[in-house]
Enzyme design. Structure first.
Site, PDB file in Angstrom:
ATOM      1  N   SER A   1       8.683   1.763   6.503  1.00  0.00           N
ATOM      2  CA  SER A   1       7.619   2.743   6.293  1.00  0.00           C
ATOM      3  C   SER A   1       7.942   4.023   7.072  1.00  0.00           C
ATOM      4  CB  SER A   1       6.267   2.146   6.689  1.00  0.00           C
ATOM      5  OG  SER A   1       5.209   2.896   6.160  1.00  0.00           O
TER       6      SER A   1
ATOM      7  N   ASP B   1       5.333  -0.646  -4.615  1.00  0.00           N
ATOM      8  CA  ASP B   1       4.789  -0.127  -3.352  1.00  0.00           C
ATOM      9  C   ASP B   1       3.752   0.969  -3.621  1.00  0.00           C
ATOM     10  OD1 ASP B   1       4.340   0.951  -0.818  1.00  0.00           O
ATOM     11  OD2 ASP B   1       6.429   0.726  -0.213  1.00  0.00           O
TER      12      ASP B   1
ATOM     13  N   HIS C   1       4.577  -2.804  -0.500  1.00  0.00           N
ATOM     14  CA  HIS C   1       4.954  -2.133   0.750  1.00  0.00           C
ATOM     15  C   HIS C   1       5.422  -3.170   1.762  1.00  0.00           C
ATOM     16  CE1 HIS C   1       5.181   1.355   3.274  1.00  0.00           C
ATOM     17  NE2 HIS C   1       4.410   0.816   4.193  1.00  0.00           N
TER      18      HIS C   1
END
Length: 230
Positions: free
Chosen positions: A86, A173, A205
Site C-alpha cells: 500500500s 483492489d 488490497h
C-alpha cells in the site's frame, strides 16, 4: 530489508511478533521498520509534520534510517532491499526513483505509482474523507501542489529505476487500483526492462487466500535471494 508501513497516517510499527520480519529473519535477513513522520503514537505535532510530505520528508526519514544502520556497520550497504504494501509499496517505487543507488532491489506490494490516478480512483466509501486525504497527500487543484505530485509520482520517473523490481497486485483492489501497478510495469517493459509481475484475480488490497499468500511469499523470497545473496 527496509519495510515502510502502510497508511501512511496514524499507523506505526511497534514491538511484538511480526510474521514477515520472522520470515525474513529465518532466511538470514534483518528487517528495518522506520516510524517516519506522520506515523501514529508520537503525538499530534509528529503526525502533522508529515502532512504534504508523503514521498518527500517522510521518505527522507526512511532513507535516513537505512543510512544510520549502515553508518553503525550493522548492514552491508550494497545489499539492502526495500519492501512494502500500500503506502509501503509506494515507498518502494519512490525509493527506487528518488535514490536509485540506495537499494539493491525492491518489492512493490499493492503500491501507488501515480498520485494523480490514485486520487481519481479513490473508492466511493472513502469519498467522505477526500478533504483530509488531500490534506495528507496533495491537492491537484493547487498549482504548487500539482507540481509536487508530479515530482513524487514514481511513474513519471521510470527512467531513474535501475535496480530489480518485483510487483505484486490484486486485480480487484478497491483502494489501490490495479492501474497503479500496470502503469509502472508497462512503463518499465516499454523500456525493455524485465519486471516480474504477479497478479491474483481473486484478491483485492492485499492477498488473503492462503494459496495466494504462499505463492506471494515464495516468489518474494526467491526474488530477494537472487538479488541480495549472490
Amino acid at each position: 530489508i527496509v519495510n515502510p508501513h502502510g497508511g501512511p497516517q496514524g499507523i506505526r510499527d511497534s514491538w511484538g511478533f511480526n510474521p514477515e520480519a520472522q520470515l525474513f529473519a529465518s532466511r538470514g535477513y534483518a528487517t528495518l521498520h522506520v516510524n517516519f513522520r506522520i506515523s501514529g503514537g508520537y503525538g499530534k505535532d509528529f503526525l502533522l509534520s508529515g502532512f504534504k510530505q508523503v514521498g518527500r520528508k517522510a521518505m527522507d526519514d526512511v532513507e535516513d534510517g537505512l543510512k544510520y544502520i549502515v553508518d553503525q556497520g550493522w548492514v552491508d550497504p550494497q545489499r539492502a532491499a526495500i519492501y512494502g504494501g500500500s503506502h509501503g509499496g509506494y515507498a518502494v517505487l519512490r525509493g527506487l526513483t528518488k535514490t536509485p543507488d540506495l537499494f539493491a532491489c525492491g518489492v512493490d506490494y499493492v503500491g501507488i505509482s501515480n498520485v494523480f490516478t490514485f486520487m481519481k480512483s479513490i473508492p466511493a466509501y472513502w469519498q467522505p474523507y477526500m478533504k483530509i486525504i488531500k490534506e495528507i497527500w496533495y491537492d491537484e487543484d493547487i498549482p504548487e501542489e500539482k507540481i509536487i505530485m508530479e515530482e513524487v509520482s514514481p511513474v513519471f520517473h521510470i527512467d531513474k529505476i535501475k535496480k530489480p523490481l518485483l510487483v505484486i497486485q490484486g486485480a480487484n483492489d478497491p483502494r489501490v487500483n490495479i492501474n497503479e501497478a500496470d502503469q509502472i510495469v508497462e512503463g518499465l517493459r516499454k523500456k525493455g526492462i524485465d519486471v516480474p509481475y504477479m497478479v491474483r484475480y481473486d484478491e483485492g488490497h492485499g492477498f488473503h487466500k492462503e494459496e495466494n499468500r504462499l505463492a506471494f511469499y515464495s516468489t518474494m523470497m526467491g526474488f530477494l535471494a537472487k538479488h541480495l545473496k549472490e
